[in-house]
Design an enzyme around this catalytic site. Structure first.
Site, PDB file in Angstrom:
ATOM      1  N   SER A  25      43.690  23.507  39.860  1.00 21.27           N
ATOM      2  CA  SER A  25      44.663  23.744  40.930  1.00 21.27           C
ATOM      3  C   SER A  25      45.438  22.464  41.173  1.00 21.27           C
ATOM      4  O   SER A  25      44.891  21.364  41.072  1.00 21.27           O
ATOM      5  CB  SER A  25      43.917  24.164  42.190  1.00 21.27           C
ATOM      6  OG  SER A  25      44.685  23.836  43.345  1.00 21.27           O
ATOM      7  N   LYS A  51      38.926  23.457  42.078  1.00 21.11           N
ATOM      8  CA  LYS A  51      39.205  24.783  41.531  1.00 21.11           C
ATOM      9  C   LYS A  51      39.109  24.836  40.006  1.00 21.11           C
ATOM     10  O   LYS A  51      39.513  23.932  39.302  1.00 21.11           O
ATOM     11  CB  LYS A  51      40.608  25.254  41.939  1.00 21.11           C
ATOM     12  CG  LYS A  51      40.766  25.579  43.400  1.00 21.11           C
ATOM     13  CD  LYS A  51      39.876  26.730  43.872  1.00 21.11           C
ATOM     14  CE  LYS A  51      40.261  28.073  43.303  1.00 21.11           C
ATOM     15  NZ  LYS A  51      41.558  28.529  43.820  1.00 21.11           N
ATOM     16  N   GLU A 106      43.665  36.378  34.091  1.00 21.71           N
ATOM     17  CA  GLU A 106      44.729  36.888  34.973  1.00 21.71           C
ATOM     18  C   GLU A 106      45.989  37.208  34.186  1.00 21.71           C
ATOM     19  O   GLU A 106      46.675  38.205  34.448  1.00 21.71           O
ATOM     20  CB  GLU A 106      45.026  35.868  36.071  1.00 21.71           C
ATOM     21  CG  GLU A 106      43.878  35.720  37.055  1.00 21.71           C
ATOM     22  CD  GLU A 106      44.093  34.535  37.982  1.00 21.71           C
ATOM     23  OE1 GLU A 106      44.327  34.761  39.168  1.00 21.71           O
ATOM     24  OE2 GLU A 106      44.023  33.392  37.516  1.00 21.71           O
TER      25      GLU A 106
END
Ligand code: ARG
Length: 468
Positions: free
Chosen positions: A290, A296, A303
């Site tokens: 991130s 993260k 995705e």
């Protein structure tokens, strides 16, 4: 872009048009609007192969003399070789792939090339090229699908004994082998593989020899053309042959459904790799960080696989809408079949390869899976089955276990910890020793019929898939 079109150049196939109309911004604007070379140049190799076969057919029918035939064949062979590695670069001055190949052949073979269009229409050429292009991609598609099936099968073999909660309604339901879950996707992909082979049977039909719409007026041997170009069959109706894009629609349906399978899998694995489950750690190569939160590790590969599946479905919708209401035979609308078909094929291949990478690099976290699968609620069905073994009708067993659930699980207790007195009151038919032995491992082991989640079954099915 419009200013790059050579202003005032004679109109292609334009003997009947007023040369004055070639001058001015409108003509250039329309040339740009109508050009397809920026994307149909992918078909150049197919177009060159088709041209070579056509030249040979014309020679066999006596339409080209020996010298012309030799010149054209050599030029086609050179172009085929040249285009094998990569399509030609984009050129805003070229209308389409047919013009490109015709111009190249004329430059190489001279006047003989001007005979190549004898009896042949771009309407059938574009149908031929598209079929050839799809056929060329068949080995890559089959390979990528086979590799992903093998990756799931290997995952299943290696993790047949790792148990996770299986879900219905996204509520914990019964324990399943993690391998069994992977094999569910292998099963979907197996169907995709068969669907692809079935769709390809209808791609491999030769439209060449249909003329613009009414058939070829020269005595050409269409079967010989089919053999030369590697087609299994020839089309039987010229009107249909130039207007048919069913083969593309079928291929796109197959790719759309494949995309949806991958999307469902991506969703499951995104959840499994989240802190909520934690049963999987995705390979670092397929995760991202991130920009703001240092902790993260995001499942971007999954995705994107989920997100990109929209392309194949959109491409399927596009071709269906394109075909709806088109009168026979060829219409220029059909030029709009290509970009989304190419995008769908590219995306499907990408997603299959990335998915295989995700599967082969993911690490299973057996301790986290064991914690989740220790949930006693997952064993309620097995508890009812114990009552059934004592001769209780299943409906009654369901009722009894429902009351046990209310008395224990809802209060945060495990029904295996019920005192003998409580057990005797709630379900006198039950043997306390049998209740104490209920476990996730025992639960999956009992489901040992073909297709069941018992690790033995999972290993056997994984082995069958890995054996091909
Ligand atoms: N670019 C056209 C297509 O993709 C090729 C065929 C053109 N035929 C025609 N009659 N204008 O469909």
């Amino acid at each position: 872009m419009a200013d790059k079109i050579p202003s005032g150049a004679p109109k292609l196939w334009g003997g009947r048009f007023d040369p004055a109309a070639r001058r001015g911004a409108q003509a250039a604007e329309f040339d740009r609007f109508s050009a397809s070379f920026s994307y149909d140049r992918r078909l150049a190799h197919a177009e060159a192969r088709g041209s070579r076969a056509w030249a040979r057919a014309l020679a066999a029918a006596g339409i080209l003399n020996t010298g012309e035939a030799a010149a054209l064949d050599a030029a086609c062979a050179q172009l085929v070789a040249e285009l094998a590695a990569a399509p030609p670069p984009d050129d805003p001055g070229i209308e389409d792939v047919h013009t490109y190949v015709a111009q190249r052949l004329e430059a190489m073979a001279g006047p003989a090339a001007r005979k190549l269009q004898t009896g042949r229409s771009r309407n059938e050429q574009v149908a031929l090229d598209l079929r050839l292009y799809c056929l060329d991609l068949r080995p890559a598609c089959e390979q990528a699908l086979g590799d992903l099936i093998a990756a799931f099968a290997a995952f299943a073999r290696d993790h047949a004994d790792v148990l996770i909660p299986g879900y219905t309604h996204l509520q914990r339901a019964q324990p399943v082998s993690f391998g069994h879950h992977a094999l569910a996707y292998a099963e979907m992909l197996q169907r995709d593989r068969r669907r692809l082979a079935d769709a390809y049977a209808r791609v491999a039909v030769l439209p060449l020899g249909s003329g613009a719409l009414a058939g070829c007026s020269f005595p050409l041997d269409r079967q010989a053309l089919a053999r030369e170009l590697g087609f299994a069959a020839i089309t039987q109706n010229s009107l249909d042959a130039v207007a048919d894009r069913d083969f593309a629609a079928e291929l796109l349906f197959t790719l759309a459904l494949l995309g949806i399978h991958l999307s469902r899998w991506a969703e499951d694995w995104i959840f499994y790799s989240s802190a909520e489950c934690g049963w999987l750690a995705l390979g670092d190569a397929f995760a991202t960080g991130s920009s703001l939160m240092p902790q993260k590790k995001n499942p971007d590969a999954l995705e994107l696989i989920r997100g990109k599946s929209a392309r194949q479905t959109a491409a399927l919708m596009q071709i269906l809408l394109l075909l709806k209401g088109l009168p026979l035979a060829y219409n220029r609308d059909l030029q709009e079949d290509k970009e989304s078909l190419f995008a769908a094929l590219d995306t499907a291949l990408d997603c299959l390869r990335i998915a295989a990478g995700v599967v082969t690099t993911a690490a299973v976290r057996p301790e986290a899976a064991a914690r989740a699968v220790a949930d006693p609620a997952l064993l309620a069905t097995d508890l009812a089955d114990l009552l059934v073994a004592q001769g209780v009708a299943f409906r009654d067993a369901h009722e009894i276990v429902g009351r046990m659930v209310a008395a224990t699980l809802d209060a945060g207790r495990d029904f295996r910890q019920l005192s003998p007195a409580e057990l005797a009151r709630l379900a006198p038919q039950l043997d306390p020793a049998a209740v104490a032995q209920l476990s996730a491992a025992a639960s999956v082991a009992r489901r040992n019929c073909i297709g069941g989640t018992a690790p033995e079954q999972v290993r056997a099915q994984a082995a069958r898939l890995l054996a091909g």
